[in-house]
Write an enzyme that holds these catalytic residues in place. Structure first.
Site, PDB file in Angstrom:
ATOM      1  N   THR A 101     -29.755 -26.202-112.736  1.00 34.85           N
ATOM      2  CA  THR A 101     -28.699 -26.206-113.764  1.00 34.85           C
ATOM      3  C   THR A 101     -29.210 -25.473-115.019  1.00 34.85           C
ATOM      4  O   THR A 101     -30.417 -25.290-115.188  1.00 34.85           O
ATOM      5  CB  THR A 101     -28.257 -27.645-114.131  1.00 34.85           C
TER       6      THR A 101
ATOM      7  N   GLY B 280     -26.814 -10.495-114.992  1.00 32.62           N
ATOM      8  CA  GLY B 280     -27.263 -11.856-114.654  1.00 32.62           C
ATOM      9  C   GLY B 280     -28.652 -12.198-115.175  1.00 32.62           C
ATOM     10  O   GLY B 280     -29.316 -13.080-114.645  1.00 32.62           O
TER      11      GLY B 280
ATOM     12  N   LYS C 183     -40.951 -21.189-122.466  1.00 30.96           N
ATOM     13  CA  LYS C 183     -41.926 -20.763-121.457  1.00 30.96           C
ATOM     14  C   LYS C 183     -43.358 -20.879-121.998  1.00 30.96           C
ATOM     15  O   LYS C 183     -44.280 -21.261-121.277  1.00 30.96           O
ATOM     16  CB  LYS C 183     -41.627 -19.327-121.021  1.00 30.96           C
TER      17      LYS C 183
HETATM   18  N1  HSE Z   1     -32.944 -15.457-119.470  1.00 33.47           N
HETATM   19  C1  HSE Z   1     -34.246 -15.464-118.908  1.00 33.47           C
HETATM   20  C2  HSE Z   1     -34.926 -14.151-119.228  1.00 33.47           C
HETATM   21  C3  HSE Z   1     -34.156 -15.687-117.432  1.00 33.47           C
HETATM   22  O1  HSE Z   1     -34.223 -13.204-119.594  1.00 33.47           O
HETATM   23  O2  HSE Z   1     -36.141 -14.060-119.149  1.00 33.47           O
HETATM   24  C4  HSE Z   1     -35.482 -15.951-116.761  1.00 33.47           C
HETATM   25  O3  HSE Z   1     -36.110 -17.097-117.256  1.00 33.47           O
END
Ligand code: HSE
Length: 339
Positions: free
Chosen positions: A96, A207, A225
């Site tokens: 999700t 995406g 992260k």
């Molecule tokens: N939105 C994130 C990115 C997806 O562009 O790195 C991967 O975690």
């Protein structure tokens, strides 16, 4: 291995596509027989102890908007929590969208899965950025695994590289490009001279972005992260609020082009060093290993005894992230075999 898939967006759909394509190879090389026994989305679920047909699942989702329309075994309105509690499975895959305020609904899904004795594979950064140590404890207490390779680096095994390949080392610092969307945008601005807004629309279409793209642009996705990496591979106990965050939202095409003329590229860099965590756009010499293009991520681990190592690879995208989920599922399967 019976799998409950919670969330059927870009990553979830890519996962079922990839399982379909890779099924023979997974059986042959890993003895891995995945059986998707339930898929849950916002409209309800499709549930079959014999395993759902992955082609039908995808078609129903695209044509009707929810897996709950799956012929014969669709259940409208059933919650993910009820499915996790009531359906027998070895693993719950939680995909999700990330919520950094309280981690929900992923946090509750993950906790419930662990408490009910199910292993968890997740790509959801919120629960881990907010409560990684507690979730690891809960998994250990319930004698199950939680794996989250796809939360950092998309398909690139940044976490596994640091945790497994560098496990005889001490990681002194982490520095890297941790967000594919912003790197794609900066590259588009540098190379195609387009404005940020236009590049962001393209990233969204492809995406790459979070459900709320401001998470990418404002550096929050990178910060999540960084917290996951710092806690898991450096053994720190940091929270999102400990990260000094500056995104790329105030950068203009002019800023990017001026730097480029001086032989520099601007990259959104996350850094963990001396207990300090930060995310900010920095100009780097264009030959710096962190000056990667497009949706690539690049992370340099500075180690105490054997110097710096940089891992580079695609950091966003459905199929890329789904490949990390499969990597984690194979690990879970291997752990189950040892029991
Ligand atoms: N939105 C994130 C990115 C997806 O562009 O790195 C991967 O975690």
């Amino acid at each position: 291995m019976r799998i409950i898939l919670v969330g059927y967006g870009t990553v979830g759909r890519s996962l079922t596509d990839l399982l379909k394509i890779q099924i023979n190879k997974l059986r042959r090389t890993h003895g891995f027989y995945p059986r998707v026994v339930a898929v849950v989305d916002r409209g309800g679920a499709a549930i079959s102890s014999e395993g759902l047909d992955l082609e039908t699942l995808h078609r129903v989702k695209v044509e009707k908007g929810s897996v709950s329309f799956y012929p014969g075994v669709g259940v409208a309105g059933i919650s993910a929590l009820d499915v996790i509690r009531e359906i027998d499975a070895e693993v719950v895959v939680e995909t999700t969208p990330t919520n950094i305020v309280n981690g929900e609904p992923g946090m509750t899904h993950i906790k419930e899965a662990l408490i009910s004795g199910k292993n968890v594979v997740t790509t959801n950064k919120g629960p881990l950025a907010l409560a990684l140590p507690a979730l690891m404890d809960l998994a250990e207490y319930n004698n199950v695994l939680i794996r989250f390779s796809g939360t950092v680096g998309g398909g690139t095994p940044v976490i596994d590289f640091a945790k497994e390949c560098l496990n005889g080392e001490e990681i002194v610092s982490i520095r890297g490009v941790l967000n594919g969307t912003t790197n794609f945008i900066l590259t588009e601005m540098e190379e195609k001279h387009v404005a940020m807004k236009q590049a962001l629309s393209r990233a969204k279409e492809l995406g790459y972005t979070e459900e709320d793209p401001s998470m990418d642009i404002k550096g929050i996705d990178s910060a999540c992260k960084l917290v996951i990496l710092a806690n898991w591979v450096m053994g720190l106990r940091k929270k999102l609020e400990d990260v000094e965050i500056e995104g790329i939202e105030n950068l203009t095409l002019k800023n990017v082009e001026e730097r480029k003329r001086r032989g520099e590229l601007i990259r959104l860099i996350g850094e963990a060093r001396d207990e300090e965590l930060s995310v900010k756009p920095l100009p780097l010499p264009k030959h710096d290993p962190l000056c990667v293009k497009g949706t690539l991520n690049a992370v340099t681990f500075q180690t105490k005894f054997s110097g710096e190592k940089t891992i580079v690879g695609p950091g966003a995208g459905g199929v890329e992230t789904a490949s990390a989920v499969i990597r984690d599922l194979i690990r879970v399967k291997a752990a189950l075999m040892k029991r």
